[in-house]
Design a protein around this motif. Structure first.
Motif, mmCIF file in Angstrom:
data_model
loop_
_atom_site.group_PDB
_atom_site.id
_atom_site.type_symbol
_atom_site.label_atom_id
_atom_site.label_comp_id
_atom_site.label_asym_id
_atom_site.label_seq_id
_atom_site.Cartn_x
_atom_site.Cartn_y
_atom_site.Cartn_z
ATOM 1 N N ARG A 116 -33.216 0.829 -27.674
ATOM 2 C CA ARG A 116 -33.051 1.118 -29.052
ATOM 3 C C ARG A 116 -33.696 2.364 -29.488
ATOM 4 O O ARG A 116 -34.515 2.325 -30.548
ATOM 5 N N ALA A 117 -33.228 3.342 -29.037
ATOM 6 C CA ALA A 117 -34.017 4.685 -29.202
ATOM 7 C C ALA A 117 -33.382 5.308 -30.685
ATOM 8 O O ALA A 117 -34.447 5.882 -31.261
ATOM 9 N N GLU A 118 -32.563 4.561 -31.343
ATOM 10 C CA GLU A 118 -32.295 5.039 -32.694
ATOM 11 C C GLU A 118 -33.377 4.849 -33.708
ATOM 12 O O GLU A 118 -33.633 5.404 -34.632
ATOM 13 N N ARG A 119 -34.253 3.832 -33.074
ATOM 14 C CA ARG A 119 -35.580 3.836 -34.083
ATOM 15 C C ARG A 119 -36.527 5.041 -34.005
ATOM 16 O O ARG A 119 -37.366 5.231 -34.848
ATOM 17 N N LEU A 120 -36.457 5.871 -32.950
ATOM 18 C CA LEU A 120 -37.152 7.056 -32.733
ATOM 19 C C LEU A 120 -37.029 7.831 -33.961
ATOM 20 O O LEU A 120 -37.925 8.477 -34.339
ATOM 21 N N ARG A 121 -35.764 7.937 -34.817
ATOM 22 C CA ARG A 121 -35.472 8.827 -35.488
ATOM 23 C C ARG A 121 -36.394 8.641 -36.807
ATOM 24 O O ARG A 121 -36.853 9.337 -37.647
ATOM 25 N N ASP A 122 -36.583 7.291 -37.037
ATOM 26 C CA ASP A 122 -37.547 6.941 -38.099
ATOM 27 C C ASP A 122 -39.214 6.982 -38.018
ATOM 28 O O ASP A 122 -39.992 7.041 -39.076
ATOM 29 N N MET A 123 -39.433 7.212 -36.889
ATOM 30 C CA MET A 123 -40.950 7.859 -36.591
ATOM 31 C C MET A 123 -41.246 9.399 -36.749
ATOM 32 O O MET A 123 -40.356 10.003 -37.323
ATOM 33 N N ASP A 124 -42.055 9.696 -36.359
ATOM 34 C CA ASP A 124 -42.721 11.060 -36.435
ATOM 35 C C ASP A 124 -41.324 12.039 -35.868
ATOM 36 O O ASP A 124 -40.989 11.974 -34.986
ATOM 37 N N PHE A 125 -41.244 12.943 -36.899
ATOM 38 C CA PHE A 125 -39.935 13.789 -36.712
ATOM 39 C C PHE A 125 -40.215 14.693 -35.652
ATOM 40 O O PHE A 125 -39.168 15.180 -34.964
ATOM 41 N N SER A 126 -41.107 15.058 -35.100
ATOM 42 C CA SER A 126 -41.396 15.975 -33.916
ATOM 43 C C SER A 126 -41.464 14.932 -32.369
ATOM 44 O O SER A 126 -41.366 15.316 -31.351
ATOM 45 N N LEU A 127 -41.353 13.748 -32.736
ATOM 46 C CA LEU A 127 -41.436 12.895 -31.557
ATOM 47 C C LEU A 127 -40.294 12.831 -30.773
ATOM 48 O O LEU A 127 -40.244 13.140 -29.537
ATOM 49 N N LEU A 128 -39.167 12.921 -31.205
ATOM 50 C CA LEU A 128 -37.807 12.992 -30.406
ATOM 51 C C LEU A 128 -37.642 14.308 -29.553
ATOM 52 O O LEU A 128 -37.496 14.091 -28.427
ATOM 53 N N PRO A 129 -37.699 15.338 -30.445
ATOM 54 C CA PRO A 129 -37.715 16.518 -29.577
ATOM 55 C C PRO A 129 -38.839 16.642 -28.527
ATOM 56 O O PRO A 129 -38.453 17.220 -27.533
ATOM 57 N N ALA A 130 -39.985 16.331 -28.698
ATOM 58 C CA ALA A 130 -40.842 16.211 -27.781
ATOM 59 C C ALA A 130 -40.490 15.413 -26.557
ATOM 60 O O ALA A 130 -40.585 16.194 -25.312
ATOM 61 N N LEU A 131 -39.925 14.348 -26.881
ATOM 62 C CA LEU A 131 -39.682 13.342 -25.484
ATOM 63 C C LEU A 131 -38.564 14.136 -24.630
ATOM 64 O O LEU A 131 -38.564 13.789 -23.522
ATOM 65 N N LEU A 132 -37.733 14.626 -25.517
ATOM 66 C CA LEU A 132 -36.556 15.112 -24.766
ATOM 67 C C LEU A 132 -36.917 16.117 -23.668
ATOM 68 O O LEU A 132 -36.220 16.479 -22.595
ATOM 69 N N ARG A 133 -37.964 16.902 -24.025
ATOM 70 C CA ARG A 133 -38.387 17.990 -23.032
ATOM 71 C C ARG A 133 -40.000 17.560 -22.467
ATOM 72 O O ARG A 133 -40.717 18.448 -22.492
ATOM 73 N N LEU A 134 -40.031 16.332 -22.080
ATOM 74 C CA LEU A 134 -41.358 15.785 -22.083
ATOM 75 C C LEU A 134 -41.712 16.433 -20.625
ATOM 76 O O LEU A 134 -43.031 16.644 -20.040
ATOM 77 N N GLN A 135 -40.951 16.488 -19.483
ATOM 78 C CA GLN A 135 -41.033 17.030 -18.469
ATOM 79 C C GLN A 135 -41.823 18.342 -18.380
ATOM 80 O O GLN A 135 -42.724 18.531 -17.550
ATOM 81 N N GLU A 136 -41.015 19.071 -19.360
ATOM 82 C CA GLU A 136 -41.749 20.426 -19.258
ATOM 83 C C GLU A 136 -43.206 20.375 -20.168
ATOM 84 O O GLU A 136 -44.092 21.204 -19.536
ATOM 85 N N LEU A 137 -43.255 19.571 -21.131
ATOM 86 C CA LEU A 137 -44.782 19.784 -21.473
ATOM 87 C C LEU A 137 -45.854 19.077 -20.678
ATOM 88 O O LEU A 137 -46.950 19.730 -20.845
ATOM 89 N N VAL A 138 -45.539 18.092 -20.007
ATOM 90 C CA VAL A 138 -46.743 17.551 -19.186
ATOM 91 C C VAL A 138 -46.496 18.182 -17.600
ATOM 92 O O VAL A 138 -47.550 17.733 -16.816
#
Ligand SMILES: Nc1ncnc2c1ncn2[C@@H]1O[C@H](COP(=O)(O)OP(=O)(O)OP(=O)(O)O)[C@@H](O)[C@H]1O
Ligand SMILES: [Mg+2]
Lengths: 461, 709
Positions: free
Chosen positions: A152-174
């Motif tokens: 139910r990833a659509e709920r991510l949109r209602d959370m912190d706005f930076s969360l979704l973009p960060a998760l999408l490139r988490l591989q790179e971040l961590v």
């Protein structure tokens, strides 16, 4: 882009299932085979998914976005793969994550144990999460790709706005071998933040066709009956329900509920298993009834089963929407009528309806219907409290003092959701309301107080 | 304080309420009553309190009785779902959460009591895990989950990141359902180990005990639909580990569920509907127990009943509020009527009649009902009644006895009459017994048209109907001790009616048609009645034995009504028991804020009680608060008010008072203080909603009310 190749579409039509040979190096072959057997009609998706994942120790694509309608097996396929192949994964249902902290917590405790998750500060930010993840993964670097599955990833949109973009490139971040898999019913276009972000790999799960549904549903046949019988039952069931419902979960529920009725002639010895026509005649009207009741949850499943047991209960059973009647205090009824009139009549017509001597305004020029559309089609319009009270005093048949209880009845009607307040509810000055009841409801109410509401409605002039 | 024994078997902490506070409050009540100790105020207070206790007890009993059925079936529902799950694993009902939709009616104030008894019942007999939530506390899912967790685990659960106060706690529980799951597992494991002798266990000891977790949504309609949907979605993920059961308290109708939950969510629920008692039925029982009861000495006059019932029917449907109204009337009565010392049980009343104070005897003499009584006496007796206190006390004694006797007779006969007439078409004497009661105590019932038409209808009853109705009456009278005589006569009539076997065939068929048609209440009943009545009158000449007997019966009933159902007012000393200030009651219970504001503004003396504000209406006193002056001035204006003119008028009023000899030289000017006071008053007017600024005309404000003084 991954689309199911046309070849497989043809294969689906075949009744006999081909045992698909999955070729994925790095994974045990017999597990793969049993996996493929447990996921009928999802062979291509399974194959593509495995190909995307690559070998366990290889880096995978940073983020995969899987979408498709309800109950198309998204969660089922992904989680089965994870579990059967024993891959390190964290599965999170976003509806549960009332704050992003919970999400971080679940991910960390799935990968590094609850102790690691406890290191998160009280209200962790994204950078806290990334920092901790890095720290942990440097201690125990990934030998296999780690997967974060966000249902139910659509709920991510209602959370912190930076969360979704960060998760999408988490591989790179961590800088760890981690892949985020997002599952949703909604297409990616509705997710993409307008600031732009890393594009995940899109992967569609198509709806099941009727034949596929039959195949999947026949899978869980009753132990004491032959699979063939169950398959023919499923065929009959889909014949009735396929036009209204393709939700696998719902169909399975219905299949379970009605199977005992289907078997009734067999139990009684009135028919044999080969007597499909007889069985069909027995179950078909029953299923039709189910479509109007249990399917709509007008009748609960337990009640439905009880009803099958004894026929007497069937006649006494009242469906949920049959109790639409609401008993209201006398003035509340008139307040509601007034609100309804205020919501569905244009304000300029109030003079005509409620002034005792409206004299001049003749009906002909009054009836200039330049607004062609009926107000009832447009829905209720907001109106100020004063207007409603003015109408109330003119429709109620006795002199009513403007007492506090009259006003408190208005707020009671609001809490009962028969009226709804427009705008913010701390607006004390001139609050606006809308009437949210149906015409049928108001007709029933006005009948009990002997008020002919239709005469006062502009639409019915 | 140290004397208070604090010995206890178990360890614990003892709470001592500060004694001084308590005493102070007590003195407060006493202080009010001591003032006029002559009037036995404290006695009255005691009587009143005792009565109030019986009222409370009775209402609770009634509520419990009426709710018993629905509560029991709810408990049954929960037991069925909670304890008997997973019997057949082929058709495990995937993740449907059993849900009871409890229809409570729109009388929201009464719901609290129902929920309280529901919680108690469930906790006593089904499961200790009962949570109830209010919409107000659950603006978001996390608050809802927090509430559920807090109530179940009985600890503080932190949800908001901002509150840093309880970071000291070593292992803070996370506000998630999975945390609840963990907790549930440990708790149930413990309880099965520690107390295997639980009732549920003994019945089905082989089943693993799974006590359900019941979540009660008290006001379903008020919940934010999104919050509900999310909560249900989350819970449905845990149904395997956590046996949730929901109860929706619904005030309107079950379709509210479908309006709030989409199919994808409602398909997760297995909803069954339960109906709680209807509020009118509840009121009827309360009425019967508290008002139509000769054991309860405090009575309400017809007007007061009408006010209270009116509030119920027209405004709120709340039985709680009705009982509150009754309480208020009791307080008013015992406070304002010194003779209410006599308003208690018979024996006590007779005792206190003997010890009436001189003042009270004088008060009795002034009671209208007593004066009427005096007038009916012989002149000699009259003189004695007016001069001899002791004699008055003696008479009082007998009059009180009579009053009690009157009540003892009144209620059974009232019930009989009601049972006779409540089945008549169109209910000439009212559908509910309270309507009949009101008309009986207010006037001579037998002089009303309704009564006539009711008797007319009774006169055309067929035999079996009549016998059935009389049987019901006899049943009622059986429990009334004083009415044995009447009962005897009634039985006699029934016997004679039954003995009449051979009614001529023509008549019986005629009557059959009558009775048959009376059943059709929807057809043109009035017409039918008229023709039938005409037919009846034509036939009077040649009556058969049944008809003769029937008219005797009716006459008998009529005589009973005339004897026993006399208006209460006519009973001497009725003022002692009857509270009749309906005006006060209406003013207090059904307040009109607008009129009070207007009264305050136009007659400030009424509220401020300042002598200098006493004016004859029409004039404007400058001593009044500015707001009042401005208000009065604005009443003389039209829809738009010129601010400058208004200011002028205000200044004139003010300066007229200051010194009469102000010369015209100052006329045009006014000091800034007055100006400021005026502006403030006008903005207060705006705040109160009498004027508002307008763009139609510069320097004008618009009036929002109509009419002048
Ligand atoms: N190919 C399949 N074979 C067997 N069962 C299946 C298959 N596809 C789906 N199901 C079953 O259907 C149910 C619903 O599937 P699943 O939860 O994966 O749907 P979903 O696509 O995730 O839906 P949603 O979007 O609502 O989460 C599951 O219980 C699963 O067992
Ligand atoms: Mg899913």
């Amino acid at each position: 882009m991954t689309r199911a190749p046309d070849v497989t579409r043809e294969q689906r039509g075949q009744t006999k299932r081909m045992s698909v040979r999955l070729q994925c190096p790095g994974y045990p072959e017999d597990t793969l085979r049993s996996l493929a057997d447990r996921l009928p009609c999802r062979d291509t998706q399974l194959e593509t998914l495995l190909q995307l994942m690559g070998q366990p120790d290889q880096y995978s694509y940073p983020s995969i976005f899987i979408y498709g309608h309800r109950a198309t097996g998204k969660s089922h396929v992904v989680l089965s793969v994870m579990k059967d192949l024993e891959l390190p994964h964290a599965s999170v249902d976003c509806v549960e994550c009332v704050s992003s902290g919970l999400l971080f917590h679940q991910v960390l405790s799935a990968f590094f144990g609850p102790d690691a998750a406890a290191l998160l500060p009280r209200c962790p930010s994204l950078s806290d999460f990334v920092r901790l993840y890095k720290q942990m993964s440097s201690n125990s670097p990934a030998t296999q790709t780690r997967y974060i599955i966000l249902d139910r990833a659509e709920r991510l949109r209602d959370m912190d706005f930076s969360l979704l973009p960060a998760l999408l490139r988490l591989q790179e971040l961590v800088s760890d071998n981690v892949t985020v898999i997002l599952l949703s019913e909604i297409v990616w276009e509705k997710f993409r933040p307008n600031t732009g972000c890393f594009e995940p790999l899109l992967f569609h799960f198509p709806d099941y066709s009727k034949a596929e549904l039959v195949q999947i549903l026949s899978w869980d046949h009753h132990p004491s009956y032959t699979p063939e019988l169950y398959a023919s039952y499923i065929n009959i069931l889909l014949g009735v329900f396929f036009s209204v419902c393709r939700d696998l979960r719902e169909l399975r529920h219905l299949a379970v509920l009605n199977f005992s009725k289907f078997c009734e002639p067999l139990e009684k010895g009135e028919a044999k298993e080969s007597d499909i026509h007889k069985l069909w005649k027995n179950i078909e009207p029953h299923l039709q009834r189910a479509m109007q009741t249990v399917y709509l949850r007008e009748v609960s499943s337990v009640q439905w089963e009880q009803q099958q047991m004894d026929e007497e209960a069937a006649t006494t059973l009242r469906v949920l929407s049959a109790h639409a009647h609401i008993e209201l205090p006398y003035y509340s009824k008139f307040l509601l009528i007034a609100a309804y009139l205020a919501s569905f009549n244009p304000a300029r017509t109030d003079r005509r309806f409620f002034l005792k001597s409206h004299g001049k305004i003749r009906k002909t020029n009054f009836l200039k219907k330049h607004e062609k559309t009926s107000n009832h089609l447009l829905g209720p319009k907001p109106f100020p409290l004063d207007r409603m009270m003015a109408i109330f005093y003119s429709v109620v048949d006795s002199r009513v003092a403007p007492t506090a209880s009259i006003f408190s009845q208005i707020s009671s009607l609001v809490t009962l959701q028969l009226l709804s307040q427009v705008g913010h509810d701390d607006q004390l000055d001139s609050p606006k309301y809308k009437c949210s009841v149906s015409l049928d409801f108001i007709l029933a109410i006005s009948r009990t107080v002997g008020f002919d509401v239709v005469k006062y409605l502009y639409d019915f002039l | 304080m140290s004397e208070i024994p604090t010995s206890s078997v178990s360890k614990g902490c003892f709470v001592f309420k500060s004694a001084s506070k308590k005493r102070k409050r007590h003195v407060g009540v006493g202080g009010y009553l001591v003032d006029d100790s002559d009037d036995n105020a404290s006695d009255r207070f005691k009587i009143c309190q005792k009565l109030w206790e019986t009222v409370q007890m009775n209402t609770e009993v009634i509520q419990d009785q009426l709710n018993k059925k629905v509560l029991d079936s709810l408990a049954e529902f929960i037991k069925k779902h909670g304890l008997g799950r997973s019997s057949d694993n082929w058709r495990q009902r995937a993740s449907e959460i059993p849900t009871a939709a409890l229809m409570l009616g729109v009388n929201v104030p009464d719901h609290a009591m129902t929920f309280r008894s529901l919680c108690n019942l469930l906790q006593d007999s089904v499961t200790p895990f009962v949570v109830s939530v209010h919409a107000k506390e659950c603006a978001a899912v996390k608050f809802l989950i927090q509430k559920v967790l807090e109530q179940l685990m009985e600890i503080g659960v932190s949800v908001d990141e901002e509150q840093e106060d309880d970071t000291a706690l070593p292992q803070r529980t996370q506000c998630t359902i999975s945390a609840l799951c963990q907790w549930y597992k440990t708790v149930t494991k413990k309880s099965t180990k520690v107390s295997p002798q639980r009732k549920e266990n003994s019945t089905n000891s082989d089943l693993p005990q799974s006590l359900p977790v019941v979540v009660i949504f008290k006001d379903f309609e008020a919940f934010n639909p999104q919050v509900l949907q999310d909560f249900i979605l989350i819970c449905s993920r845990y149904t395997q580990e956590l046996p949730f059961i929901f109860i929706f308290g619904i005030a309107t109708s079950p379709s509210a569920i479908q309006h709030r939950l989409p199919h994808s969510v409602s398909s997760l629920l297995c909803i069954e509907v339960f109906h709680s008692l209807s509020c009118t039925q509840h009121l009827a029982s309360v009425f019967e127990k508290l008002i139509l009861n000769s054991e309860f000495p405090f009575k309400l006059s017809s007007r007061v009943i009408q006010v209270l019932v009116g509030i119920f029917l027209y405004h709120d449907f709340s039985v709680q509020n009705f009982v509150k109204g009754l309480q208020f009337s009791m307080l008013e009565h015992f406070n304002s009527q010194p003779l209410s010392v006599l308003c208690c049980q018979k024996q006590e009343a007779l005792l206190s009649a003997k010890t009436l104070s001189k003042k009270n005897v004088e008060r009795i003499r002034h009671l209208p009902s007593f004066m009427r009584y005096v007038e009916t006496q012989e002149p000699q007796e009259q003189v004695r009644l007016l001069t001899d206190d002791e004699h008055v006390k003696g008479v009082c004694h007998t009059l009180l006895k009579n009053l009690h006797k009157y009540h003892k007779n009144y209620y059974p006969i009232l019930q009989c009459l009601h049972s006779l007439t409540s089945s008549l078409p169109k209910f000439p004497l009212g559908k509910h017994i309270r309507e009949l009661h009101v008309s009986c105590i207010e006037k001579n019932l037998w002089e009303t048209e309704e009564y006539d038409s009711a008797l007319q209808l009774l006169r055309i009853l067929a035999k079996d109907e009549l016998v059935a109705a009389l049987r019901k009456c006899a049943e009622i009278l059986k429990s009334a001790k004083r009415m044995q005589n009447v009962l005897q006569q009634l039985d006699d009539f029934i016997g004679r009616l039954e003995a009449l076997q051979s009614v001529s065939s023509e008549d019986s068929s005629g009557n059959g048609i009558v009775s048959g048609k009376i059943e059709y209440q929807r057809t043109d009943l009035f017409q039918l009645q008229k023709t039938l009545l005409e037919k009846e009158s034509r036939r009077t000449r040649r009556m058969n034995p049944f008809e003769v007997l029937r008219s005797q019966v009716i006459e008998f009933i009529d005589s009973l009504v005339r004897e026993y159902l006399t208006p209460a007012e006519l009973q001497p000393l009725s003022e002692v028991c009857y509270y009749s200030s309906s005006g006060v009651l209406r003013q207090r219970l059904n307040v009109t804020p607008r009129t009070s504001i207007q009264a305050a503004l136009s007659h400030p003396f009424y509220y401020l009680q300042n002598e200098s504000l006493k004016t004859n209406s029409g004039t404007i006193s400058s001593a009044a608060p500015d707001l009042c002056i401005v208000y009065k001035l604005h009443l003389e204006c039209g829809r738009l008010i010129n601010l400058y003119d208004w200011l002028e008028a205000y200044v004139t009023v003010m300066s007229a008072a200051e010194d009469q000899d102000t010369n015209s030289e100052e006329g045009g000017k006014y000091d800034s203080l007055k100006h400021a006071r005026f502006i403030q008053a006008v903005s207060e007017m705006e705040f109160l909603g009498f004027v508002k600024s307008t763009k139609q005309k510069t320097d004008h404000v618009a009036r929002l009310t109509w009419g002048g003084c």
